[in-house]
Design a protein around this motif. Structure first.
Motif, PDB file in Angstrom:
ATOM      1  N   ASN A 123       0.839  -1.199   0.000  1.00 49.67           N
ATOM      2  CA  ASN A 123       0.000   0.000   0.000  1.00 49.67           C
ATOM      3  C   ASN A 123       0.873   1.248   0.000  1.00 49.67           C
ATOM      4  O   ASN A 123       1.951   1.276   0.600  1.00 49.67           O
ATOM      5  N   GLY A 124       0.375   2.274  -0.659  1.00 47.49           N
ATOM      6  CA  GLY A 124       1.118   3.530  -0.688  1.00 47.49           C
ATOM      7  C   GLY A 124       2.393   3.402  -1.502  1.00 47.49           C
ATOM      8  O   GLY A 124       2.445   2.699  -2.504  1.00 47.49           O
ATOM      9  N   MET A 125       3.424   4.083  -1.038  1.00 52.47           N
ATOM     10  CA  MET A 125       4.698   4.089  -1.776  1.00 52.47           C
ATOM     11  C   MET A 125       5.790   3.477  -0.907  1.00 52.47           C
ATOM     12  O   MET A 125       6.833   4.076  -0.663  1.00 52.47           O
ATOM     13  N   ASP A 126       5.528   2.241  -0.429  1.00 48.63           N
ATOM     14  CA  ASP A 126       6.511   1.593   0.436  1.00 48.63           C
ATOM     15  C   ASP A 126       7.544   0.792  -0.341  1.00 48.63           C
ATOM     16  O   ASP A 126       8.484   0.238   0.227  1.00 48.63           O
ATOM     17  N   GLY A 127       7.384   0.719  -1.665  1.00 48.61           N
ATOM     18  CA  GLY A 127       8.371   0.043  -2.501  1.00 48.61           C
ATOM     19  C   GLY A 127       8.270  -1.477  -2.502  1.00 48.61           C
ATOM     20  O   GLY A 127       9.101  -2.151  -3.113  1.00 48.61           O
ATOM     21  N   ARG A 128       7.266  -2.033  -1.851  1.00 48.18           N
ATOM     22  CA  ARG A 128       7.107  -3.485  -1.771  1.00 48.18           C
ATOM     23  C   ARG A 128       6.357  -3.975  -3.004  1.00 48.18           C
ATOM     24  O   ARG A 128       5.205  -3.585  -3.241  1.00 48.18           O
ATOM     25  N   GLU A 129       7.006  -4.809  -3.818  1.00 49.84           N
ATOM     26  CA  GLU A 129       6.366  -5.337  -5.024  1.00 49.84           C
ATOM     27  C   GLU A 129       6.824  -6.751  -5.307  1.00 49.84           C
ATOM     28  O   GLU A 129       7.960  -7.108  -5.012  1.00 49.84           O
ATOM     29  N   ILE A 130       5.927  -7.505  -5.907  1.00 49.58           N
ATOM     30  CA  ILE A 130       6.244  -8.861  -6.373  1.00 49.58           C
ATOM     31  C   ILE A 130       5.574  -9.044  -7.731  1.00 49.58           C
ATOM     32  O   ILE A 130       4.369  -8.844  -7.873  1.00 49.58           O
ATOM     33  N   LEU A 131       6.380  -9.402  -8.709  1.00 52.78           N
ATOM     34  CA  LEU A 131       5.862  -9.708 -10.041  1.00 52.78           C
ATOM     35  C   LEU A 131       6.526 -11.010 -10.483  1.00 52.78           C
ATOM     36  O   LEU A 131       7.746 -11.059 -10.658  1.00 52.78           O
ATOM     37  N   VAL A 132       5.728 -12.053 -10.608  1.00 48.81           N
ATOM     38  CA  VAL A 132       6.231 -13.371 -11.008  1.00 48.81           C
ATOM     39  C   VAL A 132       5.416 -13.832 -12.216  1.00 48.81           C
ATOM     40  O   VAL A 132       4.189 -13.809 -12.182  1.00 48.81           O
ATOM     41  N   ILE A 133       6.122 -14.236 -13.250  1.00 49.58           N
ATOM     42  CA  ILE A 133       5.455 -14.663 -14.485  1.00 49.58           C
ATOM     43  C   ILE A 133       6.024 -15.994 -14.944  1.00 49.58           C
ATOM     44  O   ILE A 133       7.246 -16.169 -14.974  1.00 49.58           O
ATOM     45  N   ARG A 134       5.139 -16.914 -15.288  1.00 53.94           N
ATOM     46  CA  ARG A 134       5.552 -18.125 -15.993  1.00 53.94           C
ATOM     47  C   ARG A 134       5.101 -17.942 -17.438  1.00 53.94           C
ATOM     48  O   ARG A 134       3.906 -17.916 -17.729  1.00 53.94           O
ATOM     49  N   ALA A 135       6.073 -17.747 -18.327  1.00 56.39           N
ATOM     50  CA  ALA A 135       5.774 -17.447 -19.729  1.00 56.39           C
ATOM     51  C   ALA A 135       5.329 -18.701 -20.475  1.00 56.39           C
ATOM     52  O   ALA A 135       5.640 -19.830 -20.079  1.00 56.39           O
ATOM     53  N   LYS A 136       4.609 -18.467 -21.573  1.00 53.49           N
ATOM     54  CA  LYS A 136       4.091 -19.586 -22.372  1.00 53.49           C
ATOM     55  C   LYS A 136       5.189 -20.289 -23.171  1.00 53.49           C
ATOM     56  O   LYS A 136       5.126 -21.492 -23.385  1.00 53.49           O
ATOM     57  N   ASP A 137       6.163 -19.497 -23.645  1.00 55.83           N
ATOM     58  CA  ASP A 137       7.264 -20.076 -24.407  1.00 55.83           C
ATOM     59  C   ASP A 137       8.458 -19.121 -24.320  1.00 55.83           C
ATOM     60  O   ASP A 137       8.392 -18.081 -23.664  1.00 55.83           O
ATOM     61  N   ARG A 138       9.533 -19.478 -25.003  1.00 62.71           N
ATOM     62  CA  ARG A 138      10.761 -18.688 -24.904  1.00 62.71           C
ATOM     63  C   ARG A 138      10.569 -17.267 -25.451  1.00 62.71           C
ATOM     64  O   ARG A 138      11.052 -16.298 -24.850  1.00 62.71           O
ATOM     65  N   ASP A 139       9.878 -17.145 -26.577  1.00 61.35           N
ATOM     66  CA  ASP A 139       9.658 -15.807 -27.153  1.00 61.35           C
ATOM     67  C   ASP A 139       8.832 -14.944 -26.201  1.00 61.35           C
ATOM     68  O   ASP A 139       9.115 -13.754 -26.023  1.00 61.35           O
ATOM     69  N   ALA A 140       7.804 -15.541 -25.617  1.00 61.52           N
ATOM     70  CA  ALA A 140       6.968 -14.802 -24.664  1.00 61.52           C
ATOM     71  C   ALA A 140       7.794 -14.395 -23.445  1.00 61.52           C
ATOM     72  O   ALA A 140       7.638 -13.285 -22.912  1.00 61.52           O
ATOM     73  N   ALA A 141       8.703 -15.270 -23.015  1.00 60.67           N
ATOM     74  CA  ALA A 141       9.565 -14.953 -21.870  1.00 60.67           C
ATOM     75  C   ALA A 141      10.492 -13.790 -22.204  1.00 60.67           C
ATOM     76  O   ALA A 141      10.726 -12.917 -21.350  1.00 60.67           O
ATOM     77  N   ASP A 142      11.000 -13.771 -23.427  1.00 56.69           N
ATOM     78  CA  ASP A 142      11.876 -12.659 -23.839  1.00 56.69           C
ATOM     79  C   ASP A 142      11.129 -11.332 -23.800  1.00 56.69           C
ATOM     80  O   ASP A 142      11.640 -10.315 -23.308  1.00 56.69           O
ATOM     81  N   ARG A 143       9.895 -11.334 -24.326  1.00 60.85           N
ATOM     82  CA  ARG A 143       9.107 -10.092 -24.341  1.00 60.85           C
ATOM     83  C   ARG A 143       8.778  -9.650 -22.914  1.00 60.85           C
ATOM     84  O   ARG A 143       8.875  -8.470 -22.568  1.00 60.85           O
ATOM     85  N   ALA A 144       8.357 -10.604 -22.092  1.00 58.03           N
ATOM     86  CA  ALA A 144       7.982 -10.276 -20.720  1.00 58.03           C
ATOM     87  C   ALA A 144       9.185  -9.765 -19.933  1.00 58.03           C
ATOM     88  O   ALA A 144       9.066  -8.821 -19.129  1.00 58.03           O
ATOM     89  N   GLU A 145      10.351 -10.344 -20.156  1.00 63.00           N
ATOM     90  CA  GLU A 145      11.554  -9.903 -19.433  1.00 63.00           C
ATOM     91  C   GLU A 145      11.901  -8.457 -19.776  1.00 63.00           C
ATOM     92  O   GLU A 145      12.214  -7.650 -18.893  1.00 63.00           O
ATOM     93  N   ALA A 146      11.825  -8.123 -21.063  1.00 63.55           N
ATOM     94  CA  ALA A 146      12.123  -6.744 -21.478  1.00 63.55           C
ATOM     95  C   ALA A 146      11.127  -5.765 -20.854  1.00 63.55           C
ATOM     96  O   ALA A 146      11.520  -4.692 -20.371  1.00 63.55           O
ATOM     97  N   GLN A 147       9.846  -6.137 -20.822  1.00 68.32           N
ATOM     98  CA  GLN A 147       8.827  -5.264 -20.238  1.00 68.32           C
ATOM     99  C   GLN A 147       9.002  -5.138 -18.723  1.00 68.32           C
ATOM    100  O   GLN A 147       8.790  -4.059 -18.150  1.00 68.32           O
ATOM    101  N   MET A 148       9.398  -6.214 -18.051  1.00 63.94           N
ATOM    102  CA  MET A 148       9.611  -6.163 -16.608  1.00 63.94           C
ATOM    103  C   MET A 148      10.753  -5.208 -16.257  1.00 63.94           C
ATOM    104  O   MET A 148      10.677  -4.450 -15.281  1.00 63.94           O
ATOM    105  N   LYS A 149      11.810  -5.231 -17.043  1.00 61.64           N
ATOM    106  CA  LYS A 149      12.947  -4.334 -16.797  1.00 61.64           C
ATOM    107  C   LYS A 149      12.543  -2.877 -16.990  1.00 61.64           C
ATOM    108  O   LYS A 149      12.928  -2.006 -16.189  1.00 61.64           O
ATOM    109  N   GLU A 150      11.759  -2.623 -18.020  1.00 62.87           N
ATOM    110  CA  GLU A 150      11.265  -1.250 -18.247  1.00 62.87           C
ATOM    111  C   GLU A 150      10.365  -0.810 -17.097  1.00 62.87           C
ATOM    112  O   GLU A 150      10.435   0.328 -16.633  1.00 62.87           O
ATOM    113  N   TYR A 151       9.496  -1.714 -16.661  1.00 64.86           N
ATOM    114  CA  TYR A 151       8.569  -1.400 -15.572  1.00 64.86           C
ATOM    115  C   TYR A 151       9.332  -1.093 -14.278  1.00 64.86           C
ATOM    116  O   TYR A 151       9.010  -0.128 -13.574  1.00 64.86           O
TER     117      TYR A 151
END
Length: 201
Positions: A123-151
């Motif tokens: 809650n608020g701006m405490d900096g606590r976050e968890i984002l875990v993704i199991r991608a469908k395939d290698r290409d999807a994992a590559d796209r998700a990894e790039a987006q996670m780094k940007e996020y």
């Protein structure tokens, strides 16, 4: 002679009257039965009765579990991933959990690339976050990894001048990947939680 004739006539009349007075109505004979008998009534079949159809057997309606409200545990896709995260990070249940639509809106990661995911913030701006993704395939994992780094970089910038403690936590956070599993954890125990999440992959 006339006298005897008169007496005889009177006696005859009396006898006739007596005979008529004592006699009841003559018995009538039953009509003779002839060989012809009255026609038997025609055999008419009973009207056909259509049975009333029985109501269809009641089928059991499958119980539908309503979708959890935003910010409540259960909005992940894939219960096994949820179990893995809650086992590795028990405190995740206290965070606000996000839906697939919110995942895409906030991080730019397409739910189509995810076989399963869990996205939660404090809650608020405490900096606590968890984002875990199991991608469908290698290409999807590559796209998700790039987006996670940007996020993650975007979240650091949002906290840089407003929440120094949260900024510190986010600066120490990393996007890690093992196979098709991607993990980004920000918090006091981020390193240990990330290692627990990646274990066994």
């Amino acid at each position: 002679m006339k006298k005897w004739s008169l007496i005889l006539a009177l006696a005859l009349a009396a006898a006739l009257l007596t005979a008529c007075g004592n006699g009841g109505p003559a018995a009538t004979e039953a009509p003779a039965v002839t060989g012809e008998s009255a026609p038997a009534p025609e055999n008419t079949a009973a009207p056909e009765v259509t049975p009333t159809p029985e109501p269809p057997a009641e089928t059991e309606t499958p119980e539908i579990t309503p979708a959890p409200e935003a910010g409540q545990p259960g909005e992940t896709s894939g219960s096994s991933l949820e179990e893995k995260v809650t086992a590795a990070v028990p405190a995740v249940a206290d965070l606000a959990w996000f839906s697939a639509e919110e995942l895409e809106d906030m991080s730019g990661i397409s739910p189509e690339d995810c076989e399963a995911f869990l996205f939660a913030q404090g809650n608020g701006m405490d900096g606590r976050e968890i984002l875990v993704i199991r991608a469908k395939d290698r290409d999807a994992a590559d796209r998700a990894e790039a987006q996670m780094k940007e996020y993650l970089e975007q979240r650091r910038e949002e906290h840089r001048d407003y929440a120094p403690d949260a900024y510190k936590l986010l600066s120490e956070a990393k996007v890690q990947r093992r196979g098709l599993l991607l993990v980004m954890v920000s918090g006091e125990n981020a390193a240990a939680e990330s290692a627990a999440l990646l274990a066994g992959e």
